[in-house]
Design a protein around this motif. Sequence first.
Motif, PDB file in Angstrom:
ATOM      1  N   MET A 141      44.833  45.398  46.789  1.00  0.00           N
ATOM      2  CA  MET A 141      46.284  45.115  47.325  1.00  0.00           C
ATOM      3  C   MET A 141      46.623  43.732  47.687  1.00  0.00           C
ATOM      4  SD  MET A 141      48.265  46.129  50.984  1.00  0.00           S
ATOM      5  CE  MET A 141      47.741  47.677  51.037  1.00  0.00           C
ATOM      6  N   ILE A 142      47.943  43.003  47.213  1.00  0.00           N
ATOM      7  CA  ILE A 142      48.221  41.788  47.578  1.00  0.00           C
ATOM      8  C   ILE A 142      49.419  41.874  48.517  1.00  0.00           C
ATOM      9  CG2 ILE A 142      48.999  39.593  46.848  1.00  0.00           C
ATOM     10  CD1 ILE A 142      47.042  39.993  44.327  1.00  0.00           C
ATOM     11  N   GLU A 143      49.382  41.120  49.401  1.00  0.00           N
ATOM     12  CA  GLU A 143      50.706  41.109  50.166  1.00  0.00           C
ATOM     13  C   GLU A 143      51.078  39.427  50.321  1.00  0.00           C
ATOM     14  OE1 GLU A 143      49.789  42.768  54.138  1.00  0.00           O
ATOM     15  OE2 GLU A 143      50.090  44.475  53.348  1.00  0.00           O
ATOM     16  N   VAL A 171      33.794  36.602  47.313  1.00  0.00           N
ATOM     17  CA  VAL A 171      33.944  37.981  47.175  1.00  0.00           C
ATOM     18  C   VAL A 171      32.525  38.437  46.618  1.00  0.00           C
ATOM     19  CG1 VAL A 171      34.812  40.214  45.811  1.00  0.00           C
ATOM     20  CG2 VAL A 171      36.288  38.476  46.455  1.00  0.00           C
ATOM     21  N   SER A 172      31.876  37.739  45.638  1.00  0.00           N
ATOM     22  CA  SER A 172      30.480  38.348  45.102  1.00  0.00           C
ATOM     23  C   SER A 172      29.509  38.172  46.110  1.00  0.00           C
ATOM     24  CB  SER A 172      30.047  37.522  43.934  1.00  0.00           C
ATOM     25  OG  SER A 172      29.953  36.208  44.215  1.00  0.00           O
ATOM     26  N   GLN A 173      29.488  37.193  47.287  1.00  0.00           N
ATOM     27  CA  GLN A 173      28.556  37.054  48.100  1.00  0.00           C
ATOM     28  C   GLN A 173      28.646  37.851  49.389  1.00  0.00           C
ATOM     29  OE1 GLN A 173      25.747  34.959  47.856  1.00  0.00           O
ATOM     30  NE2 GLN A 173      26.441  35.202  45.876  1.00  0.00           N
ATOM     31  N   ASP A 174      29.856  38.574  49.481  1.00  0.00           N
ATOM     32  CA  ASP A 174      30.005  39.235  50.700  1.00  0.00           C
ATOM     33  C   ASP A 174      30.348  40.772  50.303  1.00  0.00           C
ATOM     34  OD1 ASP A 174      30.756  40.198  53.314  1.00  0.00           O
ATOM     35  OD2 ASP A 174      31.831  38.534  53.740  1.00  0.00           O
ATOM     36  N   ASN A 175      29.494  41.414  50.418  1.00  0.00           N
ATOM     37  CA  ASN A 175      29.639  43.013  50.013  1.00  0.00           C
ATOM     38  C   ASN A 175      30.694  43.857  51.110  1.00  0.00           C
ATOM     39  OD1 ASN A 175      28.507  43.186  47.434  1.00  0.00           O
ATOM     40  ND2 ASN A 175      26.424  43.620  48.562  1.00  0.00           N
ATOM     41  N   ASP A 176      30.779  42.994  52.628  1.00  0.00           N
ATOM     42  CA  ASP A 176      31.633  43.855  53.434  1.00  0.00           C
ATOM     43  C   ASP A 176      33.072  43.224  53.623  1.00  0.00           C
ATOM     44  OD1 ASP A 176      29.367  45.354  54.093  1.00  0.00           O
ATOM     45  OD2 ASP A 176      28.428  43.988  55.428  1.00  0.00           O
ATOM     46  N   ASP A 180      44.894  40.430  41.676  1.00  0.00           N
ATOM     47  CA  ASP A 180      45.034  41.975  41.579  1.00  0.00           C
ATOM     48  C   ASP A 180      43.894  42.501  41.034  1.00  0.00           C
ATOM     49  OD1 ASP A 180      47.159  43.285  42.693  1.00  0.00           O
ATOM     50  OD2 ASP A 180      48.683  42.881  41.210  1.00  0.00           O
ATOM     51  N   VAL A 181      43.334  42.220  39.899  1.00  0.00           N
ATOM     52  CA  VAL A 181      42.081  42.675  39.447  1.00  0.00           C
ATOM     53  C   VAL A 181      40.915  42.773  40.329  1.00  0.00           C
ATOM     54  CG1 VAL A 181      40.326  42.371  37.477  1.00  0.00           C
ATOM     55  CG2 VAL A 181      42.795  42.215  36.933  1.00  0.00           C
ATOM     56  N   ILE A 182      40.771  41.593  40.982  1.00  0.00           N
ATOM     57  CA  ILE A 182      39.350  41.432  42.093  1.00  0.00           C
ATOM     58  C   ILE A 182      39.770  42.167  43.054  1.00  0.00           C
ATOM     59  CG2 ILE A 182      38.677  39.657  43.729  1.00  0.00           C
ATOM     60  CD1 ILE A 182      39.352  37.528  41.545  1.00  0.00           C
ATOM     61  N   SER A 183      41.204  42.436  43.661  1.00  0.00           N
ATOM     62  CA  SER A 183      41.233  43.245  44.773  1.00  0.00           C
ATOM     63  C   SER A 183      40.934  44.969  44.536  1.00  0.00           C
ATOM     64  CB  SER A 183      43.144  43.271  45.168  1.00  0.00           C
ATOM     65  OG  SER A 183      43.126  43.986  46.050  1.00  0.00           O
ATOM     66  N   GLU A 184      41.486  45.161  43.253  1.00  0.00           N
ATOM     67  CA  GLU A 184      41.294  46.651  42.906  1.00  0.00           C
ATOM     68  C   GLU A 184      39.921  46.969  42.704  1.00  0.00           C
ATOM     69  OE1 GLU A 184      43.420  49.352  42.688  1.00  0.00           O
ATOM     70  OE2 GLU A 184      44.881  47.737  43.274  1.00  0.00           O
ATOM     71  N   LYS A 185      39.029  46.131  42.003  1.00  0.00           N
ATOM     72  CA  LYS A 185      37.687  46.295  41.769  1.00  0.00           C
ATOM     73  C   LYS A 185      36.863  46.282  42.868  1.00  0.00           C
ATOM     74  CE  LYS A 185      33.993  45.250  38.617  1.00  0.00           C
ATOM     75  NZ  LYS A 185      33.624  44.600  37.301  1.00  0.00           N
ATOM     76  N   PHE A 186      37.305  45.345  43.668  1.00  0.00           N
ATOM     77  CA  PHE A 186      35.983  44.915  44.902  1.00  0.00           C
ATOM     78  C   PHE A 186      36.709  45.539  46.344  1.00  0.00           C
ATOM     79  CE2 PHE A 186      34.962  42.175  41.686  1.00  0.00           C
ATOM     80  CZ  PHE A 186      33.541  42.503  41.493  1.00  0.00           C
ATOM     81  N   LYS A 187      37.955  46.249  46.235  1.00  0.00           N
ATOM     82  CA  LYS A 187      38.626  46.666  47.363  1.00  0.00           C
ATOM     83  C   LYS A 187      38.881  45.667  48.462  1.00  0.00           C
ATOM     84  CE  LYS A 187      38.336  50.779  45.615  1.00  0.00           C
ATOM     85  NZ  LYS A 187      39.148  50.744  44.312  1.00  0.00           N
ATOM     86  N   VAL A 188      39.469  44.405  48.221  1.00  0.00           N
ATOM     87  CA  VAL A 188      39.641  43.357  49.107  1.00  0.00           C
ATOM     88  C   VAL A 188      41.040  43.256  49.090  1.00  0.00           C
ATOM     89  CG1 VAL A 188      39.535  41.027  49.261  1.00  0.00           C
ATOM     90  CG2 VAL A 188      37.366  42.092  48.514  1.00  0.00           C
TER      91      VAL A 188
END
Length: 140
Positions: A1-3, A73-78, A107-115
């Motif tokens: 999600m992007i705001e 994003v890749s370095q922080d699974n949380d 958007d792609v990163i947000s959806e795939k990694f739930k950020v």
Amino acid sequence: MIEIICGEKGKGKTKELLNKVNNAVASAIGNIVFLDKSQKHMYELNNKIRLINVTDYPISNADEFVGFISGIVSQDNDLEEMYLDSFLTTASISTSEEITKAIEKLDVISEKFKVKFVLCISKNEADLPECAKAKVIISL
């Protein structure tokens, strides 16, 4: 999600972004990152929020910026939420096409990694590309 928080320079977007990120700490389960173009807001952020000064890194265009975000994003699974102040400046974006392209990739990163991404953009809502207008939560 992007705001998106948008408005002309000097309208109070950063203050809104800081309030939003500091309030998010209370309910966040994962980590929160705040990207900015300086360390200026370090003492206004909750100490649980990681501040990253983007200008410390050699980023010269929007693609490199998206790569930088991907690395974080890749370095922080949380990682749960990422707040980006001065988005156009830190991402080296100058055109509407670049805004559209960057938002589509985020958007792609947000959806795939739930950020969740919250962007602060120094433009009036009317001047934003169509893909960005639907994501505006605060227009100043």
